[in-house]
Motif scaffolding. Structure first.
Motif, short mmCIF file in Angstrom:
data_model
loop_
_atom_site.label_atom_id
_atom_site.label_comp_id
_atom_site.label_asym_id
_atom_site.label_seq_id
_atom_site.Cartn_x
_atom_site.Cartn_y
_atom_site.Cartn_z
N SER A 188 0.83 -1.21 0.00
CA SER A 188 0.00 0.00 0.00
C SER A 188 0.86 1.25 0.00
CB SER A 188 -0.91 -0.01 1.23
OG SER A 188 -1.76 -1.14 1.20
N LEU A 223 0.96 4.21 -2.95
CA LEU A 223 0.80 5.64 -2.70
C LEU A 223 2.00 6.43 -3.19
CD1 LEU A 223 -0.82 5.65 0.88
CD2 LEU A 223 -1.94 6.04 -1.32
N SER A 238 1.73 6.69 -6.96
CA SER A 238 0.67 7.61 -7.38
C SER A 238 1.10 9.06 -7.21
CB SER A 238 -0.60 7.34 -6.57
OG SER A 238 -0.37 7.60 -5.19
N GLU A 239 2.01 9.34 -6.29
CA GLU A 239 2.50 10.70 -6.13
C GLU A 239 3.60 11.04 -7.13
OE1 GLU A 239 3.74 11.21 -2.13
OE2 GLU A 239 1.71 11.10 -1.28
N ASP A 288 -3.74 8.92 -13.66
CA ASP A 288 -5.10 9.15 -14.13
C ASP A 288 -5.32 8.53 -15.51
OD1 ASP A 288 -5.69 10.50 -11.84
OD2 ASP A 288 -5.25 12.49 -12.68
N ASN A 338 -8.76 6.20 -9.96
CA ASN A 338 -7.51 6.56 -9.27
C ASN A 338 -7.76 6.96 -7.81
OD1 ASN A 338 -4.86 7.20 -8.74
ND2 ASN A 338 -4.99 9.26 -9.67
N GLY A 339 -8.80 7.74 -7.57
CA GLY A 339 -9.10 8.16 -6.21
C GLY A 339 -9.54 6.99 -5.33
N THR A 396 -6.44 4.97 -4.41
CA THR A 396 -5.63 5.70 -3.44
C THR A 396 -6.26 5.63 -2.05
OG1 THR A 396 -4.91 7.22 -5.18
CG2 THR A 396 -4.60 7.93 -2.90
N ALA A 440 -5.78 2.13 -0.63
CA ALA A 440 -4.43 1.92 -0.13
C ALA A 440 -4.24 2.56 1.24
CB ALA A 440 -3.41 2.48 -1.12
N GLY A 441 -4.76 3.77 1.40
CA GLY A 441 -4.66 4.43 2.70
C GLY A 441 -5.44 3.69 3.78
#
Length: 219
Positions: free
Chosen positions: A31, A35, A38-39, A44, A51-52, A55, A58-59
């Protein structure tokens, strides 16, 4: 804080703790890596509107795995210090089983093979702990739960409360003392010397008779 010396099985708990911590570390690392990716890159174009969701998932997975590790550490400390109440242990296992059961069902719906394998390990080990905790709580309520090990008391006289006890292997029990009553009057007194009439023995009292008073006897 009172001690709770209950028969928590190491074969069940230690195995569950090791497997859960290892799998949680793998999920936590995966996870965190997602993240970080993705940063660093714009996902996208690949994930689009999802994507959201990925994310946030994962959080959420980081939070859940971190909570599981913390709960395992608390269980290890309390059980090793004999401070874990059965009700608290049952609550902890219920929470872990419910969380990983839901995640396992979601992974089955999503048909994620790797996630299914990892979460089924977490769900199975949590379920085994839940069954173990339920048995302990059930026996505690019925009063059939053994707490700790106590050494048998040693009775040096070999009897207790007027009833002779069975000898315990490995211990020496001296023979019981003879408690038969013997009247001191049955034993003849020693000869009396210095009597003006000569050496005369005192009259012997017949065995089994009792001296009821100090009145003289007629011979």
């Amino acid at each position: 804080m009172a001690k709770h010396d209950y028969p928590y099985k190491k074969s069940v708990n230690v195995t569950a703790w090791i497997l859960q911590i290892l799998v949680c570390l793998v999920l936590l690392a995966a996870s965190a890596w997602f993240l970080w990716i993705s940063e660093q890159q714009n996902l996208d174009e690949i994930l689009g509107d999802y994507n959201g969701i990925f994310t946030a998932s994962a959080g959420l997975q980081i939070g859940i795995t971190g909570l599981n590790i913390v709960m395992n550490i608390v269980e290890i400390i309390l059980i090793s210090k004999k401070r874990m109440p059965p009700a608290l242990f049952l609550t902890s296992t219920c929470i872990k089983t419910a969380i990983w059961g839901i995640i396992f069902i979601l992974n089955v719906i999503a048909r994620s093979a790797l996630s299914i394998i990892l979460t089924i390990v977490l769900f199975a080990t949590s379920l085994i702990q839940l069954i173990h905790a339920s048995i302990i709580v059930h026996r505690k309520r019925r009063g059939t739960l053994t707490r700790g090990k106590y050494a048998p008391a040693i009775n040096p006289q070999g009897f207790e409360e007027g009833v002779y006890a069975q000898p315990t292997p490995g211990y020496y029990y001296p023979p019981p003392t003879n408690t038969e009553y013997k009247s001191p009057a049955a034993t003849p007194p020693p000869p009396q010397y210095g009597n003006p009439a000569g050496d005369v023995y005192a009259p012997q009292i017949p065995p089994g008779s009792y001296e009821l008073d100090s009145r003289g006897r007629n011979h």
